[in-house]
Design a protein around this motif. Structure first.
Motif, PDB file in Angstrom:
ATOM      1  N   TRP A   3      73.015  34.803  -4.784  1.00  0.00           N
ATOM      2  CA  TRP A   3      71.732  35.426  -4.454  1.00  0.00           C
ATOM      3  C   TRP A   3      71.140  34.842  -3.180  1.00  0.00           C
ATOM      4  CZ3 TRP A   3      68.945  35.893  -9.870  1.00  0.00           C
ATOM      5  CH2 TRP A   3      69.644  36.823 -10.648  1.00  0.00           C
ATOM      6  N   ASN A   4      71.497  33.614  -2.861  1.00  0.00           N
ATOM      7  CA  ASN A   4      71.089  33.039  -1.579  1.00  0.00           C
ATOM      8  C   ASN A   4      72.022  33.476  -0.458  1.00  0.00           C
ATOM      9  OD1 ASN A   4      68.863  31.653  -2.626  1.00  0.00           O
ATOM     10  ND2 ASN A   4      70.109  29.895  -3.228  1.00  0.00           N
ATOM     11  N   MET A   5      73.287  33.689  -0.787  1.00  0.00           N
ATOM     12  CA  MET A   5      74.242  34.160   0.216  1.00  0.00           C
ATOM     13  C   MET A   5      73.981  35.608   0.609  1.00  0.00           C
ATOM     14  SD  MET A   5      77.818  32.671  -1.326  1.00  0.00           S
ATOM     15  CE  MET A   5      77.914  31.041  -2.065  1.00  0.00           C
ATOM     16  N   ALA A   6      73.540  36.399  -0.358  1.00  0.00           N
ATOM     17  CA  ALA A   6      73.257  37.819  -0.118  1.00  0.00           C
ATOM     18  C   ALA A   6      71.833  38.110  -0.565  1.00  0.00           C
ATOM     19  CB  ALA A   6      74.250  38.698  -0.872  1.00  0.00           C
ATOM     20  N   PRO A   7      70.842  37.894   0.295  1.00  0.00           N
ATOM     21  CA  PRO A   7      69.449  38.128  -0.070  1.00  0.00           C
ATOM     22  C   PRO A   7      69.225  39.562  -0.538  1.00  0.00           C
ATOM     23  CG  PRO A   7      69.613  36.981   2.036  1.00  0.00           C
ATOM     24  CD  PRO A   7      71.001  37.418   1.676  1.00  0.00           C
ATOM     25  N   TRP A   8      68.169  39.758  -1.320  1.00  0.00           N
ATOM     26  CA  TRP A   8      67.922  41.064  -1.920  1.00  0.00           C
ATOM     27  C   TRP A   8      67.872  42.181  -0.888  1.00  0.00           C
ATOM     28  CZ3 TRP A   8      68.146  42.856  -6.732  1.00  0.00           C
ATOM     29  CH2 TRP A   8      67.647  44.147  -6.954  1.00  0.00           C
ATOM     30  N   ASP A   9      67.204  41.967   0.232  1.00  0.00           N
ATOM     31  CA  ASP A   9      67.038  43.048   1.205  1.00  0.00           C
ATOM     32  C   ASP A   9      68.301  43.315   2.025  1.00  0.00           C
ATOM     33  OD1 ASP A   9      67.019  40.792   2.756  1.00  0.00           O
ATOM     34  OD2 ASP A   9      65.181  41.286   3.847  1.00  0.00           O
ATOM     35  N   ALA A  10      69.359  42.523   1.831  1.00  0.00           N
ATOM     36  CA  ALA A  10      70.589  42.722   2.596  1.00  0.00           C
ATOM     37  C   ALA A  10      71.206  44.085   2.323  1.00  0.00           C
ATOM     38  CB  ALA A  10      71.601  41.622   2.262  1.00  0.00           C
ATOM     39  N   ILE A  11      71.043  44.591   1.102  1.00  0.00           N
ATOM     40  CA  ILE A  11      71.642  45.872   0.745  1.00  0.00           C
ATOM     41  C   ILE A  11      70.941  47.034   1.447  1.00  0.00           C
ATOM     42  CG2 ILE A  11      70.193  46.364  -1.266  1.00  0.00           C
ATOM     43  CD1 ILE A  11      74.025  46.857  -1.040  1.00  0.00           C
ATOM     44  N   SER A  12      69.744  46.801   1.952  1.00  0.00           N
ATOM     45  CA  SER A  12      68.979  47.852   2.628  1.00  0.00           C
ATOM     46  C   SER A  12      69.199  47.853   4.139  1.00  0.00           C
ATOM     47  CB  SER A  12      67.485  47.689   2.326  1.00  0.00           C
ATOM     48  OG  SER A  12      67.246  47.776   0.929  1.00  0.00           O
ATOM     49  N   HIS A  13      70.009  46.928   4.631  1.00  0.00           N
ATOM     50  CA  HIS A  13      70.332  46.854   6.054  1.00  0.00           C
ATOM     51  C   HIS A  13      71.798  47.199   6.273  1.00  0.00           C
ATOM     52  CE1 HIS A  13      66.435  45.120   6.879  1.00  0.00           C
ATOM     53  NE2 HIS A  13      66.635  44.166   5.983  1.00  0.00           N
ATOM     54  N   PRO A  14      72.198  47.523   7.487  1.00  0.00           N
ATOM     55  CA  PRO A  14      73.609  47.826   7.747  1.00  0.00           C
ATOM     56  C   PRO A  14      74.527  46.712   7.250  1.00  0.00           C
ATOM     57  CG  PRO A  14      72.278  48.426   9.642  1.00  0.00           C
ATOM     58  CD  PRO A  14      71.375  47.682   8.706  1.00  0.00           C
ATOM     59  N   ASP A  15      75.655  47.107   6.715  1.00  0.00           N
ATOM     60  CA  ASP A  15      76.603  46.130   6.199  1.00  0.00           C
ATOM     61  C   ASP A  15      77.197  45.307   7.339  1.00  0.00           C
ATOM     62  OD1 ASP A  15      78.032  44.784   4.293  1.00  0.00           O
ATOM     63  OD2 ASP A  15      79.493  46.368   3.920  1.00  0.00           O
ATOM     64  N   ARG A  16      77.637  44.112   7.002  1.00  0.00           N
ATOM     65  CA  ARG A  16      78.274  43.251   8.009  1.00  0.00           C
ATOM     66  C   ARG A  16      79.210  42.285   7.320  1.00  0.00           C
ATOM     67  NH1 ARG A  16      75.804  38.191   7.968  1.00  0.00           N
ATOM     68  NH2 ARG A  16      73.741  38.080   7.009  1.00  0.00           N
ATOM     69  N   THR A  17      80.107  41.719   8.104  1.00  0.00           N
ATOM     70  CA  THR A  17      81.011  40.707   7.557  1.00  0.00           C
ATOM     71  C   THR A  17      80.250  39.404   7.385  1.00  0.00           C
ATOM     72  OG1 THR A  17      81.716  40.133   9.797  1.00  0.00           O
ATOM     73  CG2 THR A  17      83.022  41.770   8.624  1.00  0.00           C
TER      74      THR A  17
END
Length: 207
Positions: free
Chosen positions: A192-206
Protein backbone atom coordinates in the motif's frame (compact mmCIF):
# COMPACT_ATOMS: atom_id res chain seq x y z
CA UNK A 1 11.33 -38.45 -9.51
CA UNK A 2 9.77 -37.47 -6.19
CA UNK A 3 12.72 -35.31 -5.15
CA UNK A 4 12.77 -33.57 -8.57
CA UNK A 5 9.06 -32.77 -8.30
CA UNK A 6 9.48 -31.40 -4.78
CA UNK A 7 12.23 -29.07 -5.93
CA UNK A 8 10.18 -27.87 -8.86
CA UNK A 9 7.16 -27.14 -6.70
CA UNK A 10 9.33 -25.28 -4.21
CA UNK A 11 11.12 -23.10 -6.74
CA UNK A 12 10.94 -19.35 -6.29
CA UNK A 13 7.92 -17.92 -8.06
CA UNK A 14 9.99 -14.94 -9.22
CA UNK A 15 12.04 -17.27 -11.43
CA UNK A 16 8.97 -18.37 -13.35
CA UNK A 17 7.36 -14.91 -13.38
CA UNK A 18 10.35 -12.53 -13.42
CA UNK A 19 8.70 -9.43 -14.96
CA UNK A 20 8.00 -6.82 -12.24
CA UNK A 21 4.47 -5.50 -11.96
CA UNK A 22 3.49 -2.06 -13.16
CA UNK A 23 2.04 0.39 -10.67
CA UNK A 24 -1.55 -0.43 -11.69
CA UNK A 25 -0.90 -4.16 -11.48
CA UNK A 26 0.60 -3.86 -8.01
CA UNK A 27 -2.36 -1.75 -6.91
CA UNK A 28 -4.80 -4.43 -8.08
CA UNK A 29 -2.85 -7.24 -6.42
CA UNK A 30 -2.72 -5.15 -3.23
CA UNK A 31 -6.49 -5.35 -2.86
CA UNK A 32 -5.92 -8.80 -1.38
CA UNK A 33 -3.14 -7.68 0.98
CA UNK A 34 -5.43 -7.78 4.06
CA UNK A 35 -6.09 -11.48 3.45
CA UNK A 36 -2.41 -12.33 2.97
CA UNK A 37 -1.09 -12.79 6.49
CA UNK A 38 0.46 -16.25 6.25
CA UNK A 39 4.16 -16.91 5.99
CA UNK A 40 5.26 -17.59 2.44
CA UNK A 41 2.70 -15.39 0.71
CA UNK A 42 3.60 -12.72 -1.81
CA UNK A 43 1.83 -9.36 -1.70
CA UNK A 44 3.68 -7.81 -4.65
CA UNK A 45 3.19 -10.36 -7.44
CA UNK A 46 0.21 -11.83 -9.24
CA UNK A 47 1.35 -15.27 -8.09
CA UNK A 48 0.14 -15.45 -4.46
CA UNK A 49 3.12 -17.29 -2.98
CA UNK A 50 6.83 -16.64 -2.80
CA UNK A 51 7.43 -20.20 -4.02
CA UNK A 52 5.55 -22.27 -6.57
CA UNK A 53 2.79 -24.20 -4.82
CA UNK A 54 -0.01 -25.05 -7.22
CA UNK A 55 -1.09 -28.03 -5.13
CA UNK A 56 -1.46 -25.84 -2.06
CA UNK A 57 -3.57 -23.33 -3.96
CA UNK A 58 -5.73 -26.12 -5.35
CA UNK A 59 -6.31 -27.66 -1.91
CA UNK A 60 -7.14 -24.30 -0.36
CA UNK A 61 -9.72 -23.44 -3.03
CA UNK A 62 -11.33 -26.87 -2.66
CA UNK A 63 -11.41 -26.87 1.15
CA UNK A 64 -12.30 -23.24 1.79
CA UNK A 65 -14.52 -22.46 -1.20
CA UNK A 66 -15.48 -25.83 -2.75
CA UNK A 67 -13.85 -24.68 -5.98
CA UNK A 68 -12.35 -27.45 -8.10
CA UNK A 69 -13.15 -26.31 -11.66
CA UNK A 70 -12.79 -23.20 -13.75
CA UNK A 71 -16.57 -22.85 -13.91
CA UNK A 72 -16.87 -22.89 -10.13
CA UNK A 73 -14.10 -20.33 -9.81
CA UNK A 74 -15.73 -17.98 -12.31
CA UNK A 75 -19.09 -18.41 -10.59
CA UNK A 76 -17.65 -17.60 -7.18
CA UNK A 77 -15.90 -14.50 -8.50
CA UNK A 78 -19.14 -13.37 -10.12
CA UNK A 79 -21.00 -13.84 -6.85
CA UNK A 80 -18.46 -11.84 -4.86
CA UNK A 81 -18.55 -9.10 -7.46
CA UNK A 82 -22.34 -8.85 -7.50
CA UNK A 83 -23.25 -9.13 -3.82
CA UNK A 84 -20.91 -11.33 -1.82
CA UNK A 85 -20.98 -11.12 1.96
CA UNK A 86 -21.74 -7.40 1.97
CA UNK A 87 -25.46 -8.07 1.45
CA UNK A 88 -25.67 -9.76 4.86
CA UNK A 89 -23.47 -7.10 6.42
CA UNK A 90 -25.81 -4.41 5.12
CA UNK A 91 -28.81 -6.12 6.72
CA UNK A 92 -27.00 -6.22 10.05
CA UNK A 93 -25.13 -2.92 10.08
CA UNK A 94 -26.60 -0.70 7.37
CA UNK A 95 -23.19 -0.66 5.68
CA UNK A 96 -22.16 -2.76 2.66
CA UNK A 97 -18.40 -3.37 3.05
CA UNK A 98 -17.30 -3.96 -0.53
CA UNK A 99 -13.65 -4.12 0.60
CA UNK A 100 -14.14 -7.49 2.30
CA UNK A 101 -15.59 -9.03 -0.86
CA UNK A 102 -13.00 -7.33 -3.09
CA UNK A 103 -10.11 -8.69 -1.02
CA UNK A 104 -11.54 -12.21 -1.19
CA UNK A 105 -12.23 -11.80 -4.91
CA UNK A 106 -8.63 -10.90 -5.71
CA UNK A 107 -7.27 -13.57 -3.38
CA UNK A 108 -9.36 -16.29 -5.05
CA UNK A 109 -8.44 -15.10 -8.55
CA UNK A 110 -4.73 -15.19 -7.69
CA UNK A 111 -4.99 -18.70 -6.23
CA UNK A 112 -6.98 -19.81 -9.25
CA UNK A 113 -4.11 -18.61 -11.39
CA UNK A 114 -1.60 -20.36 -9.14
CA UNK A 115 -3.23 -23.76 -9.63
CA UNK A 116 -4.00 -23.33 -13.32
CA UNK A 117 -7.78 -22.93 -13.22
CA UNK A 118 -7.31 -19.64 -15.09
CA UNK A 119 -4.32 -18.35 -17.01
CA UNK A 120 -2.41 -15.13 -16.36
CA UNK A 121 -4.41 -13.10 -18.87
CA UNK A 122 -7.73 -14.19 -17.36
CA UNK A 123 -6.46 -13.42 -13.87
CA UNK A 124 -5.56 -9.85 -14.82
CA UNK A 125 -8.93 -9.44 -16.54
CA UNK A 126 -10.68 -10.59 -13.37
CA UNK A 127 -8.73 -8.10 -11.26
CA UNK A 128 -9.44 -5.26 -13.67
CA UNK A 129 -13.16 -6.00 -13.50
CA UNK A 130 -13.35 -5.19 -9.79
CA UNK A 131 -11.35 -1.94 -9.97
CA UNK A 132 -14.06 0.55 -11.07
CA UNK A 133 -16.39 -0.43 -8.24
CA UNK A 134 -13.64 -0.26 -5.62
CA UNK A 135 -12.34 3.10 -6.84
CA UNK A 136 -15.87 4.47 -6.93
CA UNK A 137 -16.46 3.41 -3.33
CA UNK A 138 -13.28 4.37 -1.47
CA UNK A 139 -10.86 7.26 -1.46
CA UNK A 140 -7.93 5.77 0.43
CA UNK A 141 -6.38 2.55 1.64
CA UNK A 142 -7.47 3.55 5.12
CA UNK A 143 -11.14 3.63 4.10
CA UNK A 144 -10.67 0.32 2.33
CA UNK A 145 -9.09 -1.18 5.46
CA UNK A 146 -11.95 0.01 7.68
CA UNK A 147 -14.57 -1.66 5.51
CA UNK A 148 -12.49 -4.81 5.20
CA UNK A 149 -12.40 -5.12 8.98
CA UNK A 150 -16.14 -4.49 9.23
CA UNK A 151 -16.89 -7.16 6.65
CA UNK A 152 -14.55 -9.61 8.34
CA UNK A 153 -16.18 -8.99 11.72
CA UNK A 154 -19.66 -9.71 10.37
CA UNK A 155 -18.37 -12.84 8.64
CA UNK A 156 -16.56 -14.04 11.77
CA UNK A 157 -19.58 -13.40 13.97
CA UNK A 158 -21.61 -15.52 11.58
CA UNK A 159 -19.15 -18.38 12.02
CA UNK A 160 -19.31 -18.01 15.79
CA UNK A 161 -23.05 -18.54 15.65
CA UNK A 162 -22.67 -21.86 13.83
CA UNK A 163 -22.94 -25.28 15.39
CA UNK A 164 -19.17 -25.79 15.40
CA UNK A 165 -17.23 -22.64 16.22
CA UNK A 166 -14.08 -24.45 17.37
CA UNK A 167 -12.26 -23.67 14.14
CA UNK A 168 -12.74 -19.93 14.13
CA UNK A 169 -10.20 -17.91 12.11
CA UNK A 170 -7.75 -15.50 13.69
CA UNK A 171 -9.18 -12.93 16.08
CA UNK A 172 -10.21 -9.50 14.91
CA UNK A 173 -7.29 -7.99 16.83
CA UNK A 174 -4.86 -10.03 14.69
CA UNK A 175 -6.51 -8.78 11.51
CA UNK A 176 -6.49 -5.23 12.85
CA UNK A 177 -2.78 -5.39 13.64
CA UNK A 178 -2.07 -6.65 10.13
CA UNK A 179 -4.03 -3.78 8.61
CA UNK A 180 -2.24 -1.25 10.80
CA UNK A 181 1.09 -2.61 9.57
CA UNK A 182 -0.04 -2.24 5.96
CA UNK A 183 -1.11 1.35 6.63
CA UNK A 184 2.05 2.29 8.55
CA UNK A 185 3.87 4.89 6.39
CA UNK A 186 7.19 3.67 7.78
CA UNK A 187 6.57 0.12 6.52
CA UNK A 188 8.58 0.02 3.30
CA UNK A 189 7.47 -3.58 2.64
CA UNK A 190 3.78 -2.64 2.55
CA UNK A 191 2.37 -2.79 -1.00
CA UNK A 192 0.00 0.00 0.00
CA UNK A 193 3.00 2.28 0.41
CA UNK A 194 4.53 1.05 -2.84
CA UNK A 195 1.29 1.68 -4.73
CA UNK A 196 -0.55 4.63 -3.15
CA UNK A 197 -4.33 4.69 -3.47
CA UNK A 198 -4.44 7.42 -6.11
CA UNK A 199 -1.91 5.59 -8.33
CA UNK A 200 -4.73 3.67 -10.01
CA UNK A 201 -6.28 6.97 -11.14
CA UNK A 202 -3.12 8.12 -12.94
CA UNK A 203 -1.48 6.72 -16.09
CA UNK A 204 0.20 3.39 -15.50
CA UNK A 205 3.97 3.20 -15.27
CA UNK A 206 6.74 0.75 -14.57
CA UNK A 207 8.13 0.53 -11.07
Amino acid sequence: MGLWRWRRRGAKASRRYPVPLTMHQLWMVSLSAPVSRDRGVSRTTLYPFARIDGDGARRWLAEQWEITTREQLVGRLDGLSRSGYRARAYRLTGVAPLAWDAALYVDIARRGFACGLIDESDAWTALKNIVPRVVGTYGSWSEYADHYLLGRQVWRDGLRGGEDSSGLPASQSVADAHLQALLDPANRASPWNMAPWDAISHPDRTR
